[in-house]
Design an enzyme around this catalytic site. Structure first.
Site, PDB file in Angstrom:
ATOM      1  N   THR A 304      45.304  40.193  36.654  1.00 21.79           N
ATOM      2  CA  THR A 304      43.359  41.092  36.812  1.00 21.79           C
ATOM      3  C   THR A 304      43.595  43.019  36.074  1.00 21.79           C
ATOM      4  O   THR A 304      42.612  42.829  35.787  1.00 21.79           O
ATOM      5  CB  THR A 304      43.238  41.180  38.102  1.00 21.79           C
ATOM      6  OG1 THR A 304      43.516  39.221  38.045  1.00 21.79           O
ATOM      7  CG2 THR A 304      42.299  41.356  38.401  1.00 21.79           C
ATOM      8  N   GLN A 334      40.155  35.046  35.317  1.00 18.79           N
ATOM      9  CA  GLN A 334      39.599  36.664  35.944  1.00 18.79           C
ATOM     10  C   GLN A 334      39.169  37.728  34.671  1.00 18.79           C
ATOM     11  O   GLN A 334      40.633  37.712  33.966  1.00 18.79           O
ATOM     12  CB  GLN A 334      41.117  37.513  36.746  1.00 18.79           C
ATOM     13  CG  GLN A 334      41.072  37.070  38.604  1.00 18.79           C
ATOM     14  CD  GLN A 334      41.505  35.432  38.509  1.00 18.79           C
ATOM     15  OE1 GLN A 334      41.879  34.638  37.497  1.00 18.79           O
ATOM     16  NE2 GLN A 334      42.532  35.268  40.286  1.00 18.79           N
ATOM     17  N   GLN A 356      33.663  36.507  36.294  1.00 18.89           N
ATOM     18  CA  GLN A 356      35.117  36.998  37.340  1.00 18.89           C
ATOM     19  C   GLN A 356      35.276  38.422  37.758  1.00 18.89           C
ATOM     20  O   GLN A 356      36.424  38.500  36.167  1.00 18.89           O
ATOM     21  CB  GLN A 356      36.251  35.526  37.440  1.00 18.89           C
ATOM     22  CG  GLN A 356      36.776  35.352  39.044  1.00 18.89           C
ATOM     23  CD  GLN A 356      37.360  34.130  38.921  1.00 18.89           C
ATOM     24  OE1 GLN A 356      37.793  33.534  38.487  1.00 18.89           O
ATOM     25  NE2 GLN A 356      38.171  34.099  39.900  1.00 18.89           N
ATOM     26  N   ASP A 357      35.566  38.434  38.715  1.00 18.18           N
ATOM     27  CA  ASP A 357      35.610  39.894  38.503  1.00 18.18           C
ATOM     28  C   ASP A 357      35.554  40.526  38.042  1.00 18.18           C
ATOM     29  O   ASP A 357      35.897  41.561  37.230  1.00 18.18           O
ATOM     30  CB  ASP A 357      37.508  39.538  38.264  1.00 18.18           C
ATOM     31  CG  ASP A 357      38.130  38.977  39.523  1.00 18.18           C
ATOM     32  OD1 ASP A 357      37.522  38.476  40.490  1.00 18.18           O
ATOM     33  OD2 ASP A 357      39.452  38.639  39.520  1.00 18.18           O
ATOM     34  N   ASP A 378      33.339  36.178  42.763  1.00 19.93           N
ATOM     35  CA  ASP A 378      34.059  37.126  43.514  1.00 19.93           C
ATOM     36  C   ASP A 378      33.441  38.572  42.632  1.00 19.93           C
ATOM     37  O   ASP A 378      34.374  39.431  41.875  1.00 19.93           O
ATOM     38  CB  ASP A 378      35.506  37.184  43.484  1.00 19.93           C
ATOM     39  CG  ASP A 378      35.384  36.294  44.333  1.00 19.93           C
ATOM     40  OD1 ASP A 378      34.599  35.530  45.699  1.00 19.93           O
ATOM     41  OD2 ASP A 378      36.992  35.303  44.177  1.00 19.93           O
ATOM     42  N   ARG A 454      32.774  37.336  50.220  1.00 21.95           N
ATOM     43  CA  ARG A 454      34.048  36.238  50.870  1.00 21.95           C
ATOM     44  C   ARG A 454      35.200  37.038  51.715  1.00 21.95           C
ATOM     45  O   ARG A 454      34.982  38.045  50.397  1.00 21.95           O
ATOM     46  CB  ARG A 454      34.238  34.982  50.338  1.00 21.95           C
ATOM     47  CG  ARG A 454      34.528  34.771  49.265  1.00 21.95           C
ATOM     48  CD  ARG A 454      34.978  34.026  48.345  1.00 21.95           C
ATOM     49  NE  ARG A 454      35.973  33.857  47.032  1.00 21.95           N
ATOM     50  CZ  ARG A 454      36.553  33.091  46.409  1.00 21.95           C
ATOM     51  NH1 ARG A 454      37.456  32.184  47.137  1.00 21.95           N
ATOM     52  NH2 ARG A 454      37.312  33.309  45.114  1.00 21.95           N
ATOM     53  N   TRP A 456      38.084  38.183  50.831  1.00 18.16           N
ATOM     54  CA  TRP A 456      39.547  38.504  50.486  1.00 18.16           C
ATOM     55  C   TRP A 456      40.600  38.853  50.870  1.00 18.16           C
ATOM     56  O   TRP A 456      41.410  38.192  50.920  1.00 18.16           O
ATOM     57  CB  TRP A 456      39.070  39.360  48.820  1.00 18.16           C
ATOM     58  CG  TRP A 456      40.417  39.188  48.128  1.00 18.16           C
ATOM     59  CD1 TRP A 456      41.290  38.461  47.977  1.00 18.16           C
ATOM     60  CD2 TRP A 456      40.730  40.212  47.226  1.00 18.16           C
ATOM     61  NE1 TRP A 456      42.453  39.400  46.138  1.00 18.16           N
ATOM     62  CE2 TRP A 456      42.078  40.254  45.775  1.00 18.16           C
ATOM     63  CE3 TRP A 456      40.082  41.539  46.868  1.00 18.16           C
ATOM     64  CZ2 TRP A 456      42.587  41.266  45.703  1.00 18.16           C
ATOM     65  CZ3 TRP A 456      40.324  43.432  46.004  1.00 18.16           C
ATOM     66  CH2 TRP A 456      41.521  42.289  45.763  1.00 18.16           C
TER      67      TRP A 456
END
Length: 538
Positions: A304, A334, A356-357, A378, A454, A456
């Protein structure tokens, strides 16, 4: 405000000399000042043992000297941790994943070392907010290294290194806890307490009682361009990275190095290294100047952290008029568009596109204004102290089948310690879906659920104030990460949001409606000390 340079403080030199000649004296009583200071940490026994064995602090030691000694303990142990990780790297030839992770670990532990020394310097010179911000980052880097090694813990050396890093994290946590107590309660260690959070009913005092939070500052105007990047002219750099490479190292104060990036699509991976400070990216507008990549975790040896299209480490980074994207696709998981570890960074009128990310606001203090951020899972995450003002936060489609169920979280903050001065704060932002996503959502809204965030990590902290939450936000508001992990310790706060997604009557019980008198805690001035470093608007 100038950025401090790496150096070895005199007090640290003295400390190391003491350490090398220290002897155990089990009959000596623990000074009460030190005892009370250690009781304000999360690991008081470790604190007492390390200070008693290492420095034999006299009874009249000041609280500030105790904190400095605790920082020095962290710094000394960090050196051992770096040596152990270097051994992991040296024994990992032929193992691509372990080699990559050990390499990243060494890098981020060097950043941790820099921030520890900076925190020591700031504390000595009365800049407690800077000291806390930098020690928060130092602790975060150590925790990140430990977490990365967890994925390659297939040798005894890696396991032993992780065990040592765990103790290092505890030492750094203790130093940070003392800083927080010193900041909140003053020099008298008898009134210090272990770090508390808003979930304990504790809000840090903020200056000013006004609820008007919009900060009148941002990207500066009338900047002098140093170099230009373009696609079709001979007298310019052809890539953004070439222009970054030409920037001087360790520029002082706020003396910027401005890179004008002409409109066009730049397919490259850009890295602004740690020593390149005050670099400015000046584009010609969102959707016009585009930096694009497609790195993702499904590629061999990729993770990531390294998947970012643009990754920034140098402090004082600024950007305006850009689109930065990662086009790896939702199936790639990611895949970061923009990653920042830049303290005192200002990002305005920029667009970040991914799935994502998308935006990895990893550490330190960052300010985003009038930006557009798009993703699904996220997609705003990290352990920074970041304020997003007047931004458009958009959920994009994750799959092409509108009948398939999906749960998306806008944020995933990564605070691991209650003493860290980090969190994601959104002022006057709009949270909605893209036009394409809304077509899927309208066909079957029951299976498309979206949440503000949320946890992490255990002490995740995210706040939405005066934001417009559209109907895509689930009535629950927030979603768990895994079971009940963090649900007793996270702080998810809301205040006077509007829109159909702002109805709090069905919010999860582990979220909070912020009392009006505590809202100023999350202003730009109080939360990231932005009035001291963000250029003022004229």
């Amino acid at each position: 405000m100038s950025i401090v340079h790496i150096f070895l403080p005199v007090s640290l030199v003295i400390f190391l000399a003491i350490f090398s000649s220290a002897h155990h004296d089990h009959e000596k009583s623990t000074p009460s000042q030190m005892y009370h200071a250690c009781q304000a940490t999360r690991f008081p026994e470790l604190c007492e043992t390390s200070l008693t064995q290492l420095s034999h602090l006299p009874p009249n030691t000041t609280s500030l000297q105790i904190i400095q000694s605790t920082i020095s303990v962290s710094d000394h142990n960090l050196k051992t941790g770096q040596s152990m990780v270097k051994s992991v790297l040296d024994t990992s030839k032929g193992n691509l994943n372990r080699t990559n992770i050990a390499t990243i670990c060494l890098d981020i532990l060097s950043y941790s070392s820099y921030r520890i020394k900076s925190a020591h310097y700031a504390l000595t010179h009365g800049n407690i907010k800077d000291a806390r911000a930098w020690m928060s980052a130092a602790l975060g880097y150590q925790q990140n290294c430990w977490g990365a090694l967890k994925y390659v813990n297939d040798t005894k050396l890696v396991v032993d290194t992780m065990l040592f890093l765990d103790s290092l994290v505890h030492h750094s946590s203790n130093a940070l806890s003392m800083m927080v107590a010193y900041d909140n309660y003053g020099e008298d260690t008898t009134v210090w307490t272990p770090p508390k959070t808003e979930r304990d009913g504790f809000y840090e005092k903020g200056s000013g009682g006004k609820l008007e939070l919009r900060f009148n500052g941002g990207f500066p105007s009338n900047l002098k361009v140093d170099v230009t990047v373009c696609k079709n002219h001979r007298k310019c750099y052809k890539t953004v990275q070439e222009a970054v490479d030409a920037a001087p190292k360790n520029k002082k104060g706020r003396d910027q190095y401005v890179i004008k990036i002409r409109k066009g699509v730049y397919e490259e991976t850009v890295r602004v290294p740690f020593e390149k400070k005050n670099v400015v990216f000046l584009g010609e507008g969102m959707g016009k100047t585009i930096i694009t990549g497609a790195l993702n975790v499904h590629q061999p040896g990729m993770n990531t952290y390294n998947s970012a299209t643009v990754g920034v480490l140098g402090d004082g980074f600024m950007a305006s008029g850009l689109t930065i994207r990662n086009t790896a696709g939702s199936d790639a998981h990611q895949a970061v568009a923009f990653r920042s570890d830049s303290d005192h960074s200002v990002i305005e009128n920029c667009e970040f596109l991914g799935n994502q990310d998308t935006l990895y606001a990893q550490s330190l203090r960052q300010f985003y204004k009038n930006c557009r951020i798009q993703g699904n899972v996220d997609f705003i995450f990290g352990n920074s102290a970041s304020v997003f003002q007047d931004c458009e936060i958009l959920v994009g489609p994750r799959q092409t089948n509108p009948e398939s169920s999906e749960n998306n979280a806008v944020t995933a903050h990564g605070r691991t310690d209650p003493a860290q001065s980090t969190g994601l704060v959104f002022h006057n932002c709009v949270i909605n879906g893209t036009e394409e996503y809304m077509r899927y959502y309208k066909k079957n809204p029951e299976v498309h659920k979206n949440y503000l965030g949320r946890p992490w990590k255990e002490y995740s902290r995210t706040i939405f104030i005066n934001c417009k939450l559209e109907k895509i936000i689930s009535p629950d508001g927030w979603m768990p990460w895994s079971g009940d992990v963090g649900l007793k310790t996270v702080f998810y706060g809301e205040f006077r949001n509007s829109g159909p997604g702002s109805d709090v009557s069905k919010r999860v019980p582990w979220s909070t409606q912020i009392p009006s008198q505590n809202v100023p805690t999350y202003s730009v001035q109080n939360f990231i000390q932005g009035d001291q470093w963000i250029p003022k608007s004229h």
